[in-house]
Design an enzyme around this catalytic site. Structure first.
Site, PDB file in Angstrom:
ATOM      1  N   ARG A   2      16.264 -76.800   7.886  1.00  0.00           N
ATOM      2  CA  ARG A   2      17.633 -76.502   8.312  1.00  0.00           C
ATOM      3  C   ARG A   2      17.791 -75.249   9.171  1.00  0.00           C
ATOM      4  NH1 ARG A   2      21.867 -77.502   3.569  1.00  0.00           N
ATOM      5  NH2 ARG A   2      21.028 -75.543   2.814  1.00  0.00           N
ATOM      6  N   ASP A   3      16.741 -74.732   9.723  1.00  0.00           N
ATOM      7  CA  ASP A   3      16.905 -73.652  10.710  1.00  0.00           C
ATOM      8  C   ASP A   3      15.718 -73.612  11.664  1.00  0.00           C
ATOM      9  OD1 ASP A   3      18.230 -71.666  12.010  1.00  0.00           O
ATOM     10  OD2 ASP A   3      17.620 -70.063  10.657  1.00  0.00           O
ATOM     11  N   LEU A   4      15.327 -74.760  12.167  1.00  0.00           N
ATOM     12  CA  LEU A   4      14.201 -74.767  13.104  1.00  0.00           C
ATOM     13  C   LEU A   4      14.675 -74.310  14.472  1.00  0.00           C
ATOM     14  CD1 LEU A   4      12.382 -78.095  12.179  1.00  0.00           C
ATOM     15  CD2 LEU A   4      11.580 -75.769  11.744  1.00  0.00           C
TER      16      LEU A   4
END
Lengths: 365, 318
Positions: free
Chosen positions: B80-82
């Protein structure tokens, strides 16, 4: 550009996704639970005995230092008695979770934390009441069900935020910061869903699930999760709820013919029976009277170094302060020495206040 | 909260394309994570104008990203934060996925999750439309935009606000039709942002091979359920076609990172007797830069993190 099929391309195609050279093994076996929190029943009792003996020796020593001869008439807790007290607080977690309407996962995680904590610590050092409150609060955070500390403590009688926070690091550290837990109620849920592929399965599996879940909950009062895998416990619970269906389901999962895992398949019925016995014999709350007696005696044999305000506590604090002071002085003089020597890393130091350089001091209040 | 997540997941994940958590220790009220030391990140490499990327280099980075991501997804963890900034690169060229501060387990069907995740430029349209139910496909969209960024050397979809982000996406890939993405107009925060025609990817990515564009397009499919999975991507012909991926040790390396780090050490709080880089993060650095991906401080990565147990994180969705 279009890829030309060539022998080398095909080999790469087969090799690429399987970049991991180690042989395939279940995901569960990579977990910290599998690696660090599995024991045989003998290991468990030895571990508890060792912890208990070490704690008694330390406390005896402290008492003797304070007043020679004073430890003779203290009746220390045995490892079994310690365990009984922890078990009582496992039941308290369930009560609090229904009060707060926390999900099953929070309850199961908190219970695991509490049990694991007392494989590293003894109740004579840390009373399970506050450890239990801390374990539960920590579990709400690690399972992504956060609740504010104020809400949490105001709903529990006679509890201040500090009761929870003071121990949080100790608990996290005792757990080795291994917060992820594989639960048997999840395995049971999966089995219940999967069971529906069996022709014998009733249309409504909910009563079966509810019944089996109660057995899973009982298993939390035992050492099952420290000895067996979540799926083994789930199967045992299912077998207690519906023996026929459980054996049909496990038969449907057993590969026909000889397989490399044949041995574990043969062992499964024995394991399942062992867990069932464990749940039925040990899976109920302890006798309150017996625990009350243990708790009463605990007041007399608690480690005095952990009781705020006591003689031994103050002595211990003073000693810790002295060691910290010595360490600070040593660091400061080392830093000064480094500067005096013209150390290349010393030249920047004057810009930084000396106090800040000391790692340990930064958050001193 | 974010440090707890990070510890929880990194303790479990061991893969050569996921950053390794070497140790955790606490001193007084700080929680210190000792993470594997990595020289640089993909953002620094992309921005380093002196470097030239060959198609084989991009393929190598993509393969390592997908391998690491496939491992996370196989363990039921959403990152959820690539973004390039969170894909760290070791001295030997290996790429590792880092920063699990927003990660979470896959939710059960019907269980709501927050849509306020993933740095905006890398956020998929379903999250911008407020979808509260999603899966591993959100990470795949991010990888798609990173893939494009590697080829373009500038962020592919740099929206200025959440609204503008949708416009930017549709300008690049065309406004989705009901047929392409059934039901998207029913999403909680759906708003029509105008009709944009579909332009072939080939128009922008002029030098890319057919395989490359095919994989890119599959990462950027609007319908999340049709988007390629990490595992499928690893089997995509792109990875087996010529040119073969560059060996990690031969990948372009960043030249500027050393000076950036030296500055941070002067500002930071250095543990004198530690063997590794013991720089502590300021509290302000812990905040996710969800709204401003191009924040100037993103260059100076903090190596050690601290966790304040006394503070509650922002409320997460139940």
């Amino acid at each position: 550009m279009i890829a030309k099929p060539s022998p080398s391309t095909t080999t790469t195609a087969n090799r690429l996704p399987a970049a991991d050279p180690t042989p395939k093994r279940p995901l569960y076996e990579a977990s910290t639970q599998f690696r660090n929190w599995r024991f045989s029943p003998e290991q468990l009792s030895n571990l508890r005995l060792t912890l208990n003996e070490a704690a008694v020796a330390v406390i005896r020593n402290t008492l003797e230092n304070e007043k020679p001869g004073s430890s003779l008439d203290v009746s220390f807790l045995s490892a079994e008695e310690e365990h009984l007290l922890v078990k009582l607080y496992v039941t308290k977690i369930a009560q609090l979770c229904s009060l707060f309407r926390f999900p099953e996962e929070v309850e199961a995680t908190a219970v695991t934390y509490l049990k694991r904590f007392y494989l590293k610590n003894t109740v004579m050092d840390w009373h399970p009441k506050n450890v239990m409150l801390t374990a539960l609060f920590l579990a709400t955070k690690t399972t992504n069900n956060p609740i504010s500390l104020e809400t949490y403590t105001t709903h529990i009688p006679k509890t201040a935020p500090s009761d929870v926070l003071d121990l949080e690091f100790l608990v996290a550290q005792s757990l080795g910061f291994e917060f992820a837990v594989w639960h048997s109620h999840r395995a049971l849920w999966g089995m219940t869903l999967d069971m529906q592929t069996l022709p014998e399965c009733p249309a409504d599996t909910r009563p079966i699930y509810e019944l089996a879940l109660n057995h899973v909950r009982s298993s939390r009062l035992t050492d099952a999760e420290l000895i067996y895998t979540p799926s083994q416990i789930a199967l045992a619970a299912l077998s207690l709820a519906t023996p026929e269906l459980a054996s049909q389901w496990s038969a449907s999962k057993t590969p026909s013919g000889p397989s490399p895992s044949g041995q574990s398949v043969e062992m499964l019925p024995g394991v399942t029976e062992a867990i069932k016995t464990l749940i039925t014999t040990a899976g109920h709350p302890p006798q309150v009277e017996a625990v009350r007696e243990v708790d009463r005696r605990l007041k007399l044999c608690k480690n005095p170094e952990k009781i705020v305000g006591s003689h031994a506590y103050l002595a211990k604090k003073a000693e810790e302060e002295r060691v910290a002071e010595a360490k600070r002085n040593k660091k400061a003089s080392e830093a000064q020495q480094a500067m005096a020597d013209g150390d290349p890393f010393g030249t920047e130091l004057p810009k930084v206040p000396m106090g800040l350089v000391d790692y340990e001091d930064e958050d001193e209040d | 909260m974010s440090a707890i997540r990070e510890v929880k997941y990194l303790r479990e994940l061991q893969h050569k394309n996921v950053i390794e958590l070497l140790d955790v220790f606490s001193s007084k009220k700080n929680l210190n994570l000792v993470l594997e030391f990595l020289d640089s990140d993909l953002e620094m490499i992309i921005k380093d104008r002196s470097l030239v990327f060959l198609p084989a280099d991009i393929k190598s980075w993509m393969a390592m990203t997908f391998r690491g991501l496939e491992f996370c997804h196989r363990n039921f963890i959403l990152h959820r934060d690539l973004k390039p900034n969170n894909l760290l690169v070791a001295a030997d060229g290996h790429l590792k996925i880092a920063d699990f501060g927003l990660a979470r387990d896959f939710a059960d069907p019907g269980y709501k999750m927050t849509c306020q995740v993933i740095t905006r430029w890398y956020r998929p349209p379903e999250l911008l439309f407020g979808s509260r139910y999603y899966g591993s496909s959100v990470d795949i969209w991010s990888v798609g935009t990173i893939f494009a960024e590697l080829m373009l050397r500038i962020p592919y979809l740099p929206g200025e606000s959440d609204m503008d982000q949708l416009k930017t996406i549709f300008r690049a890939l065309g406004t989705p039709t009901e047929e392409e993405w059934p039901g998207h107009t029913k999403l909680p925060d759906y708003i029509p942002v105008g009709q944009f025609p579909k332009t072939p990817l080939r128009d922008l990515f002029t030098a890319a091979s057919a395989d490359t564009l095919n994989l890119l397009a599959k990462c950027l499919i609007y319908e999340p359920r049709k988007r390629i999975t990490a595992k499928e991507a690893l089997f995509h012909p792109y990875f087996t076609a010529l040119p073969y991926p560059t060996h990690p040790s031969k990948l372009p390396k960043c030249t500027t990172h050393l000076s950036a780090r030296a500055l941070e050490e002067v500002d930071g709080n250095v543990e004198m007797n530690s063997t590794g880089p013991g720089v502590k993060a300021n509290n302000s650095r812990l905040k996710r830069k969800l709204s401003s991906p191009d924040d100037g401080t993103s260059k100076t990565r903090s190596i050690a993190r601290r966790l304040d147990f006394t503070k509650q994180g922002p409320p997460q969705s139940p």
